[in-house]
Design a protein around this motif. Structure first.
Motif, PDB file in Angstrom:
ATOM      1  N   LEU A 185       7.397 -12.102  14.765  1.00 52.92           N
ATOM      2  CA  LEU A 185       6.187 -12.744  15.266  1.00 52.92           C
ATOM      3  C   LEU A 185       6.436 -14.213  15.590  1.00 52.92           C
ATOM      4  CD1 LEU A 185       3.391 -11.265  12.957  1.00 52.92           C
ATOM      5  CD2 LEU A 185       3.906 -10.675  15.320  1.00 52.92           C
ATOM      6  N   TYR A 186       7.183 -14.898  14.710  1.00 60.21           N
ATOM      7  CA  TYR A 186       7.448 -16.323  14.906  1.00 60.21           C
ATOM      8  C   TYR A 186       8.212 -16.574  16.201  1.00 60.21           C
ATOM      9  CZ  TYR A 186       9.094 -21.070  14.104  1.00 60.21           C
ATOM     10  OH  TYR A 186       9.372 -22.403  14.251  1.00 60.21           O
ATOM     11  N   ASN A 187       9.084 -15.636  16.547  1.00 64.21           N
ATOM     12  CA  ASN A 187       9.924 -15.814  17.729  1.00 64.21           C
ATOM     13  C   ASN A 187       9.358 -15.142  18.976  1.00 64.21           C
ATOM     14  OD1 ASN A 187      12.420 -17.282  16.740  1.00 64.21           O
ATOM     15  ND2 ASN A 187      12.302 -15.631  15.258  1.00 64.21           N
ATOM     16  N   THR A 188       8.149 -14.637  18.894  1.00 59.77           N
ATOM     17  CA  THR A 188       7.507 -13.993  20.032  1.00 59.77           C
ATOM     18  C   THR A 188       6.578 -14.981  20.736  1.00 59.77           C
ATOM     19  OG1 THR A 188       7.583 -11.838  18.953  1.00 59.77           O
ATOM     20  CG2 THR A 188       6.029 -12.092  20.764  1.00 59.77           C
ATOM     21  N   ASP A 189       6.824 -15.219  22.009  1.00 55.43           N
ATOM     22  CA  ASP A 189       6.019 -16.188  22.757  1.00 55.43           C
ATOM     23  C   ASP A 189       4.540 -15.828  22.722  1.00 55.43           C
ATOM     24  OD1 ASP A 189       8.215 -17.699  23.387  1.00 55.43           O
ATOM     25  OD2 ASP A 189       8.511 -16.811  25.362  1.00 55.43           O
ATOM     26  N   LEU A 190       4.239 -14.542  22.899  1.00 53.69           N
ATOM     27  CA  LEU A 190       2.849 -14.106  22.927  1.00 53.69           C
ATOM     28  C   LEU A 190       2.129 -14.503  21.650  1.00 53.69           C
ATOM     29  CD1 LEU A 190       0.445 -12.492  24.046  1.00 53.69           C
ATOM     30  CD2 LEU A 190       1.508 -10.424  23.087  1.00 53.69           C
ATOM     31  N   HIS A 191       2.740 -14.208  20.513  1.00 52.81           N
ATOM     32  CA  HIS A 191       2.113 -14.518  19.224  1.00 52.81           C
ATOM     33  C   HIS A 191       1.953 -16.019  19.042  1.00 52.81           C
ATOM     34  CE1 HIS A 191       2.052 -15.228  14.831  1.00 52.81           C
ATOM     35  NE2 HIS A 191       1.269 -14.179  14.838  1.00 52.81           N
ATOM     36  N   LYS A 192       2.992 -16.781  19.365  1.00 48.23           N
ATOM     37  CA  LYS A 192       2.936 -18.235  19.181  1.00 48.23           C
ATOM     38  C   LYS A 192       1.875 -18.870  20.077  1.00 48.23           C
ATOM     39  CE  LYS A 192       7.394 -18.994  19.744  1.00 48.23           C
ATOM     40  NZ  LYS A 192       8.692 -19.725  19.815  1.00 48.23           N
ATOM     41  N   GLU A 193       1.779 -18.386  21.306  1.00 50.01           N
ATOM     42  CA  GLU A 193       0.796 -18.951  22.230  1.00 50.01           C
ATOM     43  C   GLU A 193      -0.631 -18.547  21.857  1.00 50.01           C
ATOM     44  OE1 GLU A 193       1.429 -21.157  24.278  1.00 50.01           O
ATOM     45  OE2 GLU A 193       3.559 -21.003  24.739  1.00 50.01           O
ATOM     46  N   ALA A 194      -0.788 -17.315  21.371  1.00 53.79           N
ATOM     47  CA  ALA A 194      -2.134 -16.799  21.126  1.00 53.79           C
ATOM     48  C   ALA A 194      -2.743 -17.283  19.819  1.00 53.79           C
ATOM     49  CB  ALA A 194      -2.102 -15.267  21.131  1.00 53.79           C
ATOM     50  N   ARG A 195      -1.924 -17.529  18.815  1.00 54.00           N
ATOM     51  CA  ARG A 195      -2.447 -17.821  17.475  1.00 54.00           C
ATOM     52  C   ARG A 195      -3.484 -18.949  17.442  1.00 54.00           C
ATOM     53  NH1 ARG A 195      -2.997 -15.377  12.440  1.00 54.00           N
ATOM     54  NH2 ARG A 195      -3.640 -17.026  11.019  1.00 54.00           N
ATOM     55  N   PRO A 196      -3.216 -20.142  18.002  1.00 51.60           N
ATOM     56  CA  PRO A 196      -4.242 -21.193  17.949  1.00 51.60           C
ATOM     57  C   PRO A 196      -5.519 -20.829  18.694  1.00 51.60           C
ATOM     58  CG  PRO A 196      -2.381 -21.857  19.327  1.00 51.60           C
ATOM     59  CD  PRO A 196      -1.965 -20.638  18.607  1.00 51.60           C
ATOM     60  N   TYR A 197      -5.390 -20.045  19.749  1.00 47.26           N
ATOM     61  CA  TYR A 197      -6.576 -19.598  20.482  1.00 47.26           C
ATOM     62  C   TYR A 197      -7.409 -18.645  19.625  1.00 47.26           C
ATOM     63  CZ  TYR A 197      -4.909 -21.549  24.931  1.00 47.26           C
ATOM     64  OH  TYR A 197      -4.521 -22.396  25.944  1.00 47.26           O
ATOM     65  N   LEU A 198      -6.743 -17.769  18.884  1.00 47.78           N
ATOM     66  CA  LEU A 198      -7.472 -16.852  17.998  1.00 47.78           C
ATOM     67  C   LEU A 198      -8.225 -17.624  16.918  1.00 47.78           C
ATOM     68  CD1 LEU A 198      -4.936 -13.929  17.368  1.00 47.78           C
ATOM     69  CD2 LEU A 198      -6.841 -13.992  18.985  1.00 47.78           C
ATOM     70  N   GLU A 199      -7.589 -18.643  16.387  1.00 39.49           N
ATOM     71  CA  GLU A 199      -8.238 -19.452  15.350  1.00 39.49           C
ATOM     72  C   GLU A 199      -9.486 -20.132  15.894  1.00 39.49           C
ATOM     73  OE1 GLU A 199      -5.052 -21.982  14.159  1.00 39.49           O
ATOM     74  OE2 GLU A 199      -4.142 -20.484  12.827  1.00 39.49           O
ATOM     75  N   THR A 200      -9.378 -20.670  17.117  1.00 47.42           N
ATOM     76  CA  THR A 200     -10.541 -21.308  17.744  1.00 47.42           C
ATOM     77  C   THR A 200     -11.630 -20.281  18.039  1.00 47.42           C
ATOM     78  OG1 THR A 200      -9.139 -23.007  18.761  1.00 47.42           O
ATOM     79  CG2 THR A 200     -11.318 -22.661  19.724  1.00 47.42           C
ATOM     80  N   LEU A 201     -11.233 -19.113  18.501  1.00 46.57           N
ATOM     81  CA  LEU A 201     -12.192 -18.049  18.805  1.00 46.57           C
ATOM     82  C   LEU A 201     -12.951 -17.637  17.559  1.00 46.57           C
ATOM     83  CD1 LEU A 201     -13.242 -16.150  21.035  1.00 46.57           C
ATOM     84  CD2 LEU A 201     -11.401 -14.562  20.427  1.00 46.57           C
ATOM     85  N   MET A 202     -12.252 -17.497  16.441  1.00 45.24           N
ATOM     86  CA  MET A 202     -12.913 -17.141  15.179  1.00 45.24           C
ATOM     87  C   MET A 202     -13.892 -18.231  14.765  1.00 45.24           C
ATOM     88  SD  MET A 202     -13.047 -17.841  11.715  1.00 45.24           S
ATOM     89  CE  MET A 202     -11.514 -18.651  11.270  1.00 45.24           C
ATOM     90  N   THR A 203     -13.493 -19.494  14.922  1.00 52.45           N
ATOM     91  CA  THR A 203     -14.365 -20.602  14.536  1.00 52.45           C
ATOM     92  C   THR A 203     -15.625 -20.637  15.386  1.00 52.45           C
ATOM     93  OG1 THR A 203     -12.445 -21.920  13.834  1.00 52.45           O
ATOM     94  CG2 THR A 203     -14.496 -23.105  14.277  1.00 52.45           C
ATOM     95  N   LYS A 204     -15.492 -20.398  16.683  1.00 52.32           N
ATOM     96  CA  LYS A 204     -16.638 -20.444  17.592  1.00 52.32           C
ATOM     97  C   LYS A 204     -17.615 -19.299  17.363  1.00 52.32           C
ATOM     98  CE  LYS A 204     -14.855 -22.934  21.624  1.00 52.32           C
ATOM     99  NZ  LYS A 204     -14.589 -22.843  23.090  1.00 52.32           N
ATOM    100  N   THR A 205     -17.100 -18.121  17.045  1.00 48.87           N
ATOM    101  CA  THR A 205     -17.957 -16.937  16.932  1.00 48.87           C
ATOM    102  C   THR A 205     -18.343 -16.598  15.492  1.00 48.87           C
ATOM    103  OG1 THR A 205     -16.073 -15.420  16.779  1.00 48.87           O
ATOM    104  CG2 THR A 205     -16.910 -15.947  18.990  1.00 48.87           C
ATOM    105  N   GLY A 206     -17.536 -17.025  14.550  1.00 49.86           N
ATOM    106  CA  GLY A 206     -17.790 -16.650  13.164  1.00 49.86           C
ATOM    107  C   GLY A 206     -17.428 -15.207  12.879  1.00 49.86           C
ATOM    108  N   GLU A 207     -16.687 -14.582  13.801  1.00 53.08           N
ATOM    109  CA  GLU A 207     -16.272 -13.192  13.638  1.00 53.08           C
ATOM    110  C   GLU A 207     -14.749 -13.105  13.651  1.00 53.08           C
ATOM    111  OE1 GLU A 207     -18.438 -11.104  12.860  1.00 53.08           O
ATOM    112  OE2 GLU A 207     -20.335 -11.762  13.739  1.00 53.08           O
ATOM    113  N   THR A 208     -14.216 -12.000  13.146  1.00 54.58           N
ATOM    114  CA  THR A 208     -12.772 -11.811  13.089  1.00 54.58           C
ATOM    115  C   THR A 208     -12.195 -11.637  14.494  1.00 54.58           C
ATOM    116  OG1 THR A 208     -12.863 -10.829  10.892  1.00 54.58           O
ATOM    117  CG2 THR A 208     -10.908 -10.364  12.193  1.00 54.58           C
TER     118      THR A 208
END
Length: 262
Positions: A79-102
């Motif tokens: 996961l650490y060496n996968t571009d998709l995971h590295k690029e998506a992770r901060p966006y997922l965190e922001t998405l969770m914060t904005k929606t309050g959902e998983t």
């Protein structure tokens, strides 16, 4: 079919890992041997080696085997060496914060959706989806979002011979119904799983594209269906589409909308 000769022992190691990853509880030597149609003596030797290397754990009292910590370390490195995971992770965190959902990230593998990452909201519903789990594409918002991004030929190739199993009263039960649903997704701009895979769980999902306009993944937010009001669904879908486009552009996608004509 490739003519490359496969190493039998290596194949059996991988078969054991896949088998244990899909089971809800540890298995005995006899159970693993029977499931994989491998002699018990050979199975025991392989299991012993995998335990010594840390890829499996054995319960000495119950004589059962489960996945070990070393496998987690290898997966984490992937996961650490996968571009998709590295690029998506901060966006997922922001998405969770904005929606309050998983928030979830998933990919397609062998016609199924595989969960690659998730960011759980403290107050959100706990779903059965865990990292590495697989689910039918036709029953999940994530799977349908990816399918809707595929060409009609690709959808037919993956789903044309699928046995549609009804898990809830809302599950899609035929190929024609799936195609109709995918067309709706393309027009709407995002996917919906309205209690189709899990009772009481509502999910909104959208595809993620790479530089060649291929849908390489999907992201979603999932919550309790009774808590998802219409105005929240509209707001969450906006956040989700915006987030999916953001990740896609980080991967080289150059369009301004998620669904382009197949």
């Amino acid at each position: 079919m490739s003519n490359v000769k496969l190493n039998k022992s290596a194949s059996r190691v991988m078969d054991i890992l896949v088998l244990l990853s899909r089971e809800d509880q540890p298995l005995t030597v006899s159970e693993i041997s029977r499931e994989l149609n491998v002699p018990k003596s050979s199975t025991f030797e392989i299991l012993t080696t995998m335990v010594e290397k840390g890829f499996l754990q054995v319960d000495d009292h119950l004589k059962t085997y489960k996945l070990g910590l070393k496998l987690f370390e290898v997966g984490a490195a992937y996961l650490y060496n996968t571009d998709l995971h590295k690029e998506a992770r901060p966006y997922l965190e922001t998405l969770m914060t904005k929606t309050g959902e998983t928030a979830f990230l998933a990919i397609e593998s062998d016609g199924e959706v595989v969960y690659l990452d998730k960011v759980e909201a403290p107050s959100s519903i706990r779903t059965t989806a865990t990292l590495g789990n697989r689910n039918p594409m036709y029953r999940t918002g994530l799977g349908k979002a990816i399918l809707a991004g595929y060409s009609d030929d690709k959808v037919r190739e993956l789903m044309g011979n699928t046995e549609f199993i009804q898990r809830t009263s809302n599950s899609i039960t035929s190929y024609n119904s799936l195609i109709e649903n995918l067309n709706q997704i393309r027009q709407r701009g995002y996917s919906i799983d309205d209690r189709e895979n899990e009772e009481d769980v509502f999910c909104i999902a959208a595809p993620v594209y790479d530089e060649s306009n291929r849908p390489v993944a999907a992201i979603s937010v999932a919550g309790l269906a009774t808590r998802m009001k219409d105005d929240e669904k509209d707001k969450y879908s906006e956040f989700l589409v915006e987030t999916a486009l953001g990740i896609s552009k980080r991967l080289g996608y150059r369009n301004d909308r998620l669904f382009i004509k197949n």
